[in-house]
Design an enzyme around this catalytic site. Sequence first.
Site, PDB file in Angstrom:
ATOM      1  N   GLU A 150      51.586  14.780  50.241  1.00  0.00           N
ATOM      2  CA  GLU A 150      51.674  16.579  51.145  1.00  0.00           C
ATOM      3  C   GLU A 150      52.761  16.491  51.608  1.00  0.00           C
ATOM      4  OE1 GLU A 150      52.042  17.226  54.838  1.00  0.00           O
ATOM      5  OE2 GLU A 150      52.487  15.371  55.393  1.00  0.00           O
TER       6      GLU A 150
ATOM      7  N   GLY B 150      56.628  14.411  51.363  1.00  0.00           N
ATOM      8  CA  GLY B 150      58.080  15.919  51.525  1.00  0.00           C
ATOM      9  C   GLY B 150      58.243  17.177  50.744  1.00  0.00           C
ATOM     10  N   SER B 151      59.099  16.997  50.136  1.00  0.00           N
ATOM     11  CA  SER B 151      58.813  18.731  49.925  1.00  0.00           C
ATOM     12  C   SER B 151      58.434  18.738  48.867  1.00  0.00           C
ATOM     13  CB  SER B 151      60.587  18.782  49.500  1.00  0.00           C
ATOM     14  OG  SER B 151      60.895  18.424  48.150  1.00  0.00           O
ATOM     15  N   THR B 152      57.550  20.194  48.714  1.00  0.00           N
ATOM     16  CA  THR B 152      56.567  20.620  47.777  1.00  0.00           C
ATOM     17  C   THR B 152      57.261  20.799  46.446  1.00  0.00           C
ATOM     18  OG1 THR B 152      55.625  22.454  48.971  1.00  0.00           O
ATOM     19  CG2 THR B 152      55.625  22.793  46.882  1.00  0.00           C
TER      20      THR B 152
ATOM     21  N   GLU C 151      59.835  28.483  53.673  1.00  0.00           N
ATOM     22  CA  GLU C 151      59.200  26.895  54.696  1.00  0.00           C
ATOM     23  C   GLU C 151      61.047  26.218  55.061  1.00  0.00           C
ATOM     24  OE1 GLU C 151      57.950  22.314  55.699  1.00  0.00           O
ATOM     25  OE2 GLU C 151      58.621  22.420  53.849  1.00  0.00           O
TER      26      GLU C 151
ATOM     27  N   GLY D 254      57.421  17.007  44.970  1.00  0.00           N
ATOM     28  CA  GLY D 254      56.096  16.530  44.814  1.00  0.00           C
ATOM     29  C   GLY D 254      55.462  17.246  43.547  1.00  0.00           C
TER      30      GLY D 254
ATOM     31  N   CYS E 138      56.320  18.986  58.605  1.00  0.00           N
ATOM     32  CA  CYS E 138      55.760  19.689  57.863  1.00  0.00           C
ATOM     33  C   CYS E 138      54.452  20.960  58.823  1.00  0.00           C
ATOM     34  CB  CYS E 138      55.256  18.669  56.837  1.00  0.00           C
ATOM     35  SG  CYS E 138      54.237  17.543  57.333  1.00  0.00           S
TER      36      CYS E 138
ATOM     37  N   LYS F  88      58.715   3.056  48.438  1.00  0.00           N
ATOM     38  CA  LYS F  88      60.562   3.445  49.556  1.00  0.00           C
ATOM     39  C   LYS F  88      60.990   4.099  50.600  1.00  0.00           C
ATOM     40  CE  LYS F  88      62.855   7.286  48.093  1.00  0.00           C
ATOM     41  NZ  LYS F  88      63.613   6.939  48.894  1.00  0.00           N
TER      42      LYS F  88
END
Length: 492
Positions: free
Chosen positions: A259, A237-239, A390, A242, A293, A184
Amino acid sequence: MNIADSFLSTPLRLIIGEERPAGGGDASAVIDPSTGKQIATASAADEADVDRAVRAARAAFDSGPWSRIAPKERARLMLKLADAIEDHAEELALLESLDVGHPLPAVRAFEVPAAAEAFRYNAGWATKINGETREISLPGDWHAFTLRQAVGVAALILPWNSPLTMTSAKLAGALAAGCTVVIKPADLTPLSTTRLVELALEVGFPPGVINITHGRGSIVGQALVDHPLVDKVSFTGSTQVGKGILASSTGNLKRVSLELGGKSPVLIFPDADLDRAIVGAAMSIFNNTGQVCAAGSRLFVHRDIEDRVIAGVAEFAEKFRVGGSLEEGSQMGPVISAAQRETVLGYIESGRAQGAEVVVGGNALDREGFFLKPTVLRGATPEMTVVREEIFGPVLVTQTFDDDTDFRTLMGRANDSVYGLSSAIWTRDISRALRFARDIKAGNVRINAAAGMDANMPFGGFKESGYGKENGREGVEGFTEVKSVAINLEEV
């Protein structure tokens, strides 16, 4: 007519097994962030499309040709794909540059070669995945060993900031292990990933081994994470997202690698080669418009060299040419979207409001597209939002230390973050550098360097930067399971 026009002129469709069907969801526009204008259309998948893609991957893994192919044949196909990437290097570079806004020369020089290298490197692992014989202490006469086998169907969920290299790293590791995949891409940047999958089919990967489903994460990504026939999710991607993926994966206890975000520290000491350190610190945050990142977004500089270093980085920022991805001489492109530009500007304003000084930059460019000036904030303090969160943009936040700051205290400040992805130190003192490498809570350490990623070096984070590794042996083994086998020879 440029080399990518024919690809862009047709709506991007899904790739499921041997088919290239239109998606069941609403089509979405693909926007060039350098102009803010539409350059392509992507068909979006719905839950039914995701189910078909997963079942195609499942069949290819369980009973299709991929389950019977020899490891050397997996390696051969991966090497053919690496060759195809190089044969289509200019097309892929152009698609990536248009899609992300990253200047074309940098994509040509780094990202396309890195994509080809990912498949070449991991092709070597396809024939070297193995278990071990083990000596065991059970009564009797035993022969015991382990098997390392592919986990099964892997969902690869990609970010928008560097799609070609990210896709290649994940896909190459999964294929080397023997998995089949459903990819995706980020809905903002589907171009290069789709062309890569087309090239894979053209070089002979069997139907169902590599499938691609476009669409929004809330629909397509969620359907992949929820699907009971998906064995592994690899997400970058973003925390925040995730954490949601991790929670959703409990349905069938999928294997998950994440990650995620970062707020990486960079430390510069007076004994460093300051000319190199200044350029390294600047490139660590301004490369790819800070949309990295592992960007070195927190700079800690010794007070004795603070003025020189900050002035040097500011001068670098002022000379760093901001422009469209295809503009001659452009060194830093736009951020990915208007929304991201506003988010970054909001962070800069919060830094001002909380007492940081804007040394350079701090504003958008008055032109079409989503451009920001590279920005340096001086005099930050640990409680500031720009230090804690971030930003994912070209914003460097600086803090100082001095001779009264012992190393343990300094490391505490460097580690004072929920993230732990990357880090760097600039010093000629090898003892200090090795203590830093030992004590920093980050998955990646750079000493006297701004970069250093290599296909043979595992990459991943600590704390809320995620877990699991990409690249290296660890990246392949992340797509495997280990099975223990014990044979009682007295009963044979």
